[in-house]
Design an enzyme around this catalytic site. Structure first.
Site: not given
Length: 394
Positions: A82, A118, A214
């Protein structure tokens, strides 16, 4: 030689739900063209490009940029979970600051699928196997998606130590929606109340409702990074500069502390922020506006403390006093953050950059933080990497 690093141009596309998006090359090309237009240069001025994405095949960065131009420059693909977008920014800033290049593109994009995150390669060790083992030991709930379990578990640890009530996280989510209502590029622009968040479907009893997480998102964002000398020579904007930047990865405390807050990078954030404050010669009290990694409302609360915006254990009071919004100590996530703007993994760090550059230029419209001169960006990726960037007016 250390060059002064300017952000000459920024651009992004409206974030969308998976299935409502354009293909990633189209989103990425539009973001790059917007950044080039904002900077007032053509793609032929770009000497290097760092293209960040998480879900995509190798050289997807080239595929995206070939829509803009095929100039033969180095294109480096970046994947750091991220924090991918801010890692691309980190590399672009390094290239310019070191003098290796004068004008560099940082790009982030993501074409996501619906549902929880995942793994995609189940035939080999997961990069999260150590994180999973610690989560199994500390919180259990192995049937809950991994990111929710990690960050929910971290929030639960804060609740247990400091008595933080669940509605504090609901207040954070409601604040995000109020900010996003003024952002035309945000995915969710509907204002929700604290009560709406508390009454949303429960995903972990006593720990989290669905609105505290989110959503999976598609989108793209880009920034043009150049030296001050290059900007002046070519008549480009040099009003926003990167004053300091740090990138950290996990230390043994991530697992040795046996604390879910450390598993999700509390010390990584603390270390990166400390390096930035020291390098710039400022303190957290000097920051006017922050874009931080609120993938869950729980992580926003933890990050207040990790960035030293409030004392350890003081986050509930920080929220209750409204110190995280307009009229308070530091406006946090005026864009709506990941919770409302959305979180297309590779694009997030550069969307944060776009928001803060616009804030410092005074171009944020109804979201504008009056008199903003120092802006802090925090972007976190589990596995792990954290990038903290300080922007200032030149």
């Amino acid at each position: 030689m250390s060059q002064i690093v300017c952000v000459a141009g920024v651009g992004m596309v409206p974030f969308t739900k998976p299935g409502a998006n354009e293909p990633y090359p189209d989103m990425a090309a539009k973001a790059v063209r917007a950044a080039l237009q904002d900077a007032g240069i053509g793609y032929d001025a770009i000497q290097q490009a760092y293209a960040g994405y998480v879900y995509g095949d190798s050289t997807a960065g080239q595929r995206a940029l070939y829509e803009v131009g095929m100039t033969g420059i180095p294109v480096i693909n970046v994947n750091n979970n991220c924090s991918t977008g801010s890692t691309a920014l980190f590399l672009a800033r390094q290239a310019v600051q070191s003098g290796a290049a004068d004008c560099v593109l940082a790009l982030g994009f993501e074409q996501m699928s619906p549902g929880a995150l995942g793994t995609h390669f189940p035939d080999r060790p997961s990069p999260f196997d150590k994180f999973e083992a610690m989560a199994d030991e500390l919180v259990g709930n192995g049937d809950i998606p991994l990111a929710l379990r990690y960050f929910g578990g971290a929030g639960l640890a804060h609740m247990k130590e400091f008595g933080t009530p669940l509605n504090t996280f609901a207040k954070i989510r409601a604040k995000a929606s109020r900010h996003a209502a003024n952002n035309p590029l945000a995915l969710f622009r509907t204002v929700v109340t604290e009560e709406d968040v508390m009454n949303a479907p429960v995903v972990w009893p006593g720990v989290m409702t669905r609105l505290m997480a989110c959503p999976p998102t598609c989108g793209a964002a880009a920034a043009i990074i150049c030296s001050e000398a290059f900007a002046k020579k070519h008549g480009l904007k040099s009003d926003v500069v990167i004053l300091a930047q740090a990138m950290t990865t996990d230390k043994p405390v991530a697992f040795d502390a046996r604390d879910m807050r450390e598993v999700v990078g509390f010390s990584m954030t603390q270390a990166a922020a400390g390096q930035v404050y020291e390098a710039a010669g400022i303190g957290p009290q000097d920051i006017d506006v922050v874009e931080l990694h609120d993938c869950f409302a729980h992580n926003e609360l933890l990050t207040y403390e990790a960035l030293n915006l409030c004392p350890r254990g003081g986050a509930q009071q920080f929220v209750d006093d409204g110190d995280n919004t307009y009229g308070g100590k530091v406006v946090t996530n005026p864009s709506g953050g990941l919770l409302s703007k959305g979180h297309p993994l590779g694009a997030t760090g550069l969307a944060q950059c776009t928001e803060l550059v616009q804030q410092l230029r005074g171009q944020a419209g109804k979201r504008q933080v009056e008199g903003a001169r120092l802006a802090l960006q925090h972007n976190l990726g589990l596995g792990g990497a954290c990038v903290v960037t300080l922007y200032g007016k030149n």
